[in-house]
Enzyme design. Structure first.
Site, mmCIF file in Angstrom:
data_model
loop_
_atom_site.group_PDB
_atom_site.id
_atom_site.type_symbol
_atom_site.label_atom_id
_atom_site.label_comp_id
_atom_site.label_asym_id
_atom_site.label_seq_id
_atom_site.Cartn_x
_atom_site.Cartn_y
_atom_site.Cartn_z
ATOM 1 N N HIS A 467 -38.765 69.035 75.428
ATOM 2 C CA HIS A 467 -39.932 68.825 76.290
ATOM 3 C C HIS A 467 -40.938 69.979 76.132
ATOM 4 O O HIS A 467 -42.113 69.767 75.829
ATOM 5 C CB HIS A 467 -39.478 68.714 77.748
ATOM 6 C CG HIS A 467 -40.594 68.481 78.722
ATOM 7 N ND1 HIS A 467 -40.871 67.246 79.242
ATOM 8 C CD2 HIS A 467 -41.507 69.334 79.258
ATOM 9 C CE1 HIS A 467 -41.907 67.339 80.051
ATOM 10 N NE2 HIS A 467 -42.319 68.600 80.093
ATOM 11 N N GLU A 468 -40.445 71.187 76.310
ATOM 12 C CA GLU A 468 -41.349 72.342 76.227
ATOM 13 C C GLU A 468 -41.895 72.495 74.815
ATOM 14 O O GLU A 468 -43.040 72.895 74.624
ATOM 15 C CB GLU A 468 -40.639 73.627 76.681
ATOM 16 C CG GLU A 468 -40.176 73.616 78.134
ATOM 17 C CD GLU A 468 -41.230 73.144 79.130
ATOM 18 O OE1 GLU A 468 -42.430 73.359 78.885
ATOM 19 O OE2 GLU A 468 -40.841 72.536 80.150
ATOM 20 N N HIS A 471 -44.892 70.317 74.384
ATOM 21 C CA HIS A 471 -46.094 70.989 74.886
ATOM 22 C C HIS A 471 -46.564 72.026 73.864
ATOM 23 O O HIS A 471 -47.754 72.174 73.609
ATOM 24 C CB HIS A 471 -45.800 71.731 76.192
ATOM 25 C CG HIS A 471 -45.725 70.853 77.414
ATOM 26 N ND1 HIS A 471 -46.719 69.971 77.754
ATOM 27 C CD2 HIS A 471 -44.781 70.750 78.384
ATOM 28 C CE1 HIS A 471 -46.386 69.358 78.891
ATOM 29 N NE2 HIS A 471 -45.210 69.814 79.297
ATOM 30 N N HIS A 474 -48.548 70.641 71.073
ATOM 31 C CA HIS A 474 -49.905 70.350 71.549
ATOM 32 C C HIS A 474 -50.765 71.617 71.460
ATOM 33 O O HIS A 474 -51.920 71.575 71.044
ATOM 34 C CB HIS A 474 -49.804 69.868 73.003
ATOM 35 C CG HIS A 474 -50.932 68.997 73.465
ATOM 36 N ND1 HIS A 474 -51.036 68.569 74.761
ATOM 37 C CD2 HIS A 474 -52.005 68.480 72.821
ATOM 38 C CE1 HIS A 474 -52.118 67.812 74.892
ATOM 39 N NE2 HIS A 474 -52.726 67.748 73.732
HETATM 40 ZN ZN LIG Z 1 -44.057 69.264 81.026
#
Ligand SMILES: [Zn+2]
Length: 676
Positions: A467-468, A471, A474
């Site tokens: 998940h991290e 990010h 991105h």
């Molecule tokens: Zn998040």
């Protein structure tokens, strides 16, 4: 002055010189940074030329860069490696920073210039990104009242001050009510069912309070395991009633009037600024755009999830009957859910962990990023860090071009806050021919290695890392001109797409084969374990969906209409819950009086975002499933249309450019097992 924060960062690729930065440097650096930023703003205001996109909007965008760098170093440290001194500096500096940002948004001369540029917008031939920047800058003034007359401005400031006070009071009341309650147990039998660690923790709490036996509280780490495992139904009821009655007991900590005051003031503020409701105001800057879009979205999911939820409830009811319980209540939900889960899956975390050695999972994340986005990661040992445990990587593409610096800080320690997050020490931007690359960081609190065992992650920690890292991708792949539109600087209900979509690879055999290998035998994780992980991730999905929807709907009910006629918080809430509640109502309980997300924090008119993000990630990943999870074309499109673009265009347009269509709820419902 010999302050490293005020000098050009000349260490490795302009990374922050942490070892030279001392606490005493922060305050003078902030003061100097604010002074310099003010000078830059002043220069824009005093510029005699006709206001243009370049001399006003762009100049404003690139002002205060020194202050931004100081702020990101400081506030990241305050999260990951803090101490009393840093917290003290934060207390002193935060009011100065908000004063400075108010000085900008309330500056009438500056607004005049921005407004002038906005008025001639159509003649300027702006590209999409410039258009977005101008709109954002203009709106940042207008949404703070820049277009109001003097009397209205005074009114708005009054409302804002009142709102700030009420939110604070709301939070204080919830905290006081949480702390006022305790369940004190002195008979061992009453602990039946509770795991060893939970009992130990309760014993420590009792000791701290100088009491015999065990004390349980309404704090989540105490409350959640109690309500999930305690066999004593009366005690579960006692805890659940206390939890649900927070700030709803007609005492000095009661939040009912505060809720009514908050929603009325928010409504008043929104209408003063020309919006139909608070939700209309908030959603103007969201992918969902309007309250009716959100309500339609939530209702559609409700219709699809409800049959499954009712079936699941039936299963729980049958299980409870075996214990002689004929009417299932709220305080039985977590307990029988856990029982059913054990019956169905028997998925022991301990069996999974050996396949998820931290180093292997990191390697997996890197390999997957390489297959999808052509990225290479080289560990660099000469980059300055704020703690020995922080690892640093130089990220390049397959042609050798420098893409980003990545910091990774994995283990818990004193001075680091809980949870996991991605952040940046420097954002990406372009000026002239320079494409200045970002410095991105992920911070986690994973299981530490011991003398005899490496760090073995729980499956939950594995998905957290993905998940991290989503990010982080991105942030790292950002390729925009303006820093305020770069990377994760997107609308709030769009920001979880890159992170959540990346989690999907954790459940795919083709991806797990790359890294989920037993740390001793190197054996790849068996298929039946993967199947179990997948199945258990959908456990009671219908009921859980209904719960999330009920919160999202309550939030929209409070904020999308004229609230002046609402007199009774509990009655209003009951009406809103009509279609989503599975358990009998408890008249002594109220959700709204402790719904801190929307009344204290920043989630008002935003609670739907949790489900919204799931819909986006499932819909996006469905395309990868169609074309192959490592399909180069699909990945390259995702990179070009979403990851590189940041907030340079409307999220729906970016999404359609990637997906070829608007997202629908179908993929999520399918993944969650709610449709066939
Ligand atoms: Zn998040």
């Amino acid at each position: 002055m010999n302050n490293p924060l005020l000098q050009k960062f000349s260490t490795y690729n302009g990374t922050a010189p942490f070892s030279k930065i001392k606490n005493k440097h922060f305050k003078p650096a902030f003061l100097e940074g604010i002074k310099n930023a003010k000078k830059e703003i002043d220069a824009i205001i005093k510029n005699k030329s006709i206001p243009s996109f370049e001399n006003t909007i762009e100049a404003l965008e690139f002002s205060g860069q020194q202050l931004d760098r100081i702020s990101s170093v400081f506030f990241n440290l305050n999260s990951a490696e803090t101490n009393d001194e840093i917290q003290q500096i934060a207390q002193e500096i935060s009011p100065l920073l908000s004063e400075f940002s108010n000085d900008i948004t309330l500056n009438e001369e500056l607004f005049k210039k921005v407004k002038l540029v906005n008025e001639i917008k159509n003649e300027l031939n702006l590209n999409a990104e410039q258009d977005m920047l101008l709109t954002n800058k203009y709106k940042s003034f207008v949404r703070n009242g820049a277009n109001l007359n003097e009397a209205q401005k005074i009114e708005l400031r009054k409302i804002d001050a009142e709102l700030a006070k009420l939110k604070l009071k709301f939070g204080e009341n919830v905290l006081a009510e949480t702390q006022d309650f305790e369940l004190h147990i002195t008979t061992k039998e009453q602990l039946n069912g509770l795991p060893e660690g939970v009992i130990e923790a309760a014993e420590i709490v009792a000791k701290q309070k100088e009491k015999e036996g065990w004390v349980f509280t309404l704090d989540y780490p105490s409350y959640v395991p109690f309500i999930t495992y305690a066999e004593d139904r009366n005690l579960r009821k006692k805890m659940s009633l206390a939890f649900g009655a927070k700030a709803f007991q007609n005492n000095k900590n009661d939040n009912q009037q505060i809720v009514l005051d908050l929603i009325n003031l928010r409504y008043k503020r929104a209408t003063l600024l020309g919006y139909n409701s608070h939700a209309h105001f908030v959603l103007e800057e969201r992918m969902a755009e309007t309250p009716s879009n959100v309500i339609t979205f939530l209702n559609d999911l409700l219709e699809k999830a409800k049959p499954a939820a009712i079936q699941e409830l039936h299963k729980l009811t049958e299980l409870a009957k075996k214990d002689g319980i004929n009417n299932l209540e709220k305080w039985d939900s977590a307990y029988y859910s856990e029982k059913l889960k054990k019956e169905l899956f028997d998925l022991e975390e301990e069996k999974l962990k050996p396949y998820f050695k931290l180093e292997n999972v990191i390697d997996g994340v890197f390999q997957i990023s390489n297959k999808l986005y052509d990225l290479n990661f080289e560990e660099i040992y000469t980059i300055d860090t704020y703690h020995d445990e922080v690892k640093t990587f130089k990220v390049t593409d397959t042609c050798g071009n420098y893409i980003a610096i990545l910091y990774a800080d994995f283990f818990p320690r004193k001075g680091k806050r809980n949870g996991a997050w991605m952040t940046s020490f420097k954002s990406q931007w372009k000026k002239g021919n320079e494409n200045s690359r970002p410095h991105i960081s992920i911070v986690c609190n994973f299981t530490k290695p011991t003398k005899t065992k490496p760090s073995l992650l729980t499956f939950n920690e594995v998905t957290t890392l993905f998940h991290e890292f989503g990010h982080a991708l991105h942030g790292m792949l950002a390729n925009t001109t303006y820093p305020s539109l770069s990377g994760t600087s997107v609308y709030w209900d769009f920001v979880e797409l890159p992170s959540q979509v990346f989690e999907n690879w954790c459940y795919e055999k083709e991806a797990l084969n790359l890294f989920a290998k037993h740390f001793e035998t190197n054996e790849v994780i068996p298929m039946d374990l993967i199947a179990k992980i997948k199945k258990s991730s959908n456990f009671l999905e219908g009921m859980q969906t209904l719960r999330q929807l009920s919160f999202g709907m309550l939030d929209m009910e409070w904020h999308s209409k004229n609230p002046s006629a609402i007199k009774n918080v509990k009655e209003f809430e009951l009406a809103s819950f009509k279609n989503t509640q599975l358990f009998p109502d408890v008249k002594e309980n109220c959700m709204s009086t402790s719904f801190s997300h929307i009344f204290q924090g920043g989630y008002s008119s935003g609670y739907y975002s949790y489900k919204w993000a799931e819909v986006l990630d499932a819909d996006a990943f469905a395309l990868f499933l169609e074309n192959g999870i490592f399909d180069k074309q699909t990945a390259s499109n995702f990179k070009k249309q979403i990851l590189e673009k940041g907030g340079t265009d409307k999220p729906m347009d970016l999404y359609i450019n990637f997906r070829g269509k608007k997202p629908t709820n179908e993929a999520l419902l399918k993944r969650a097992g709610l449709t066939k």
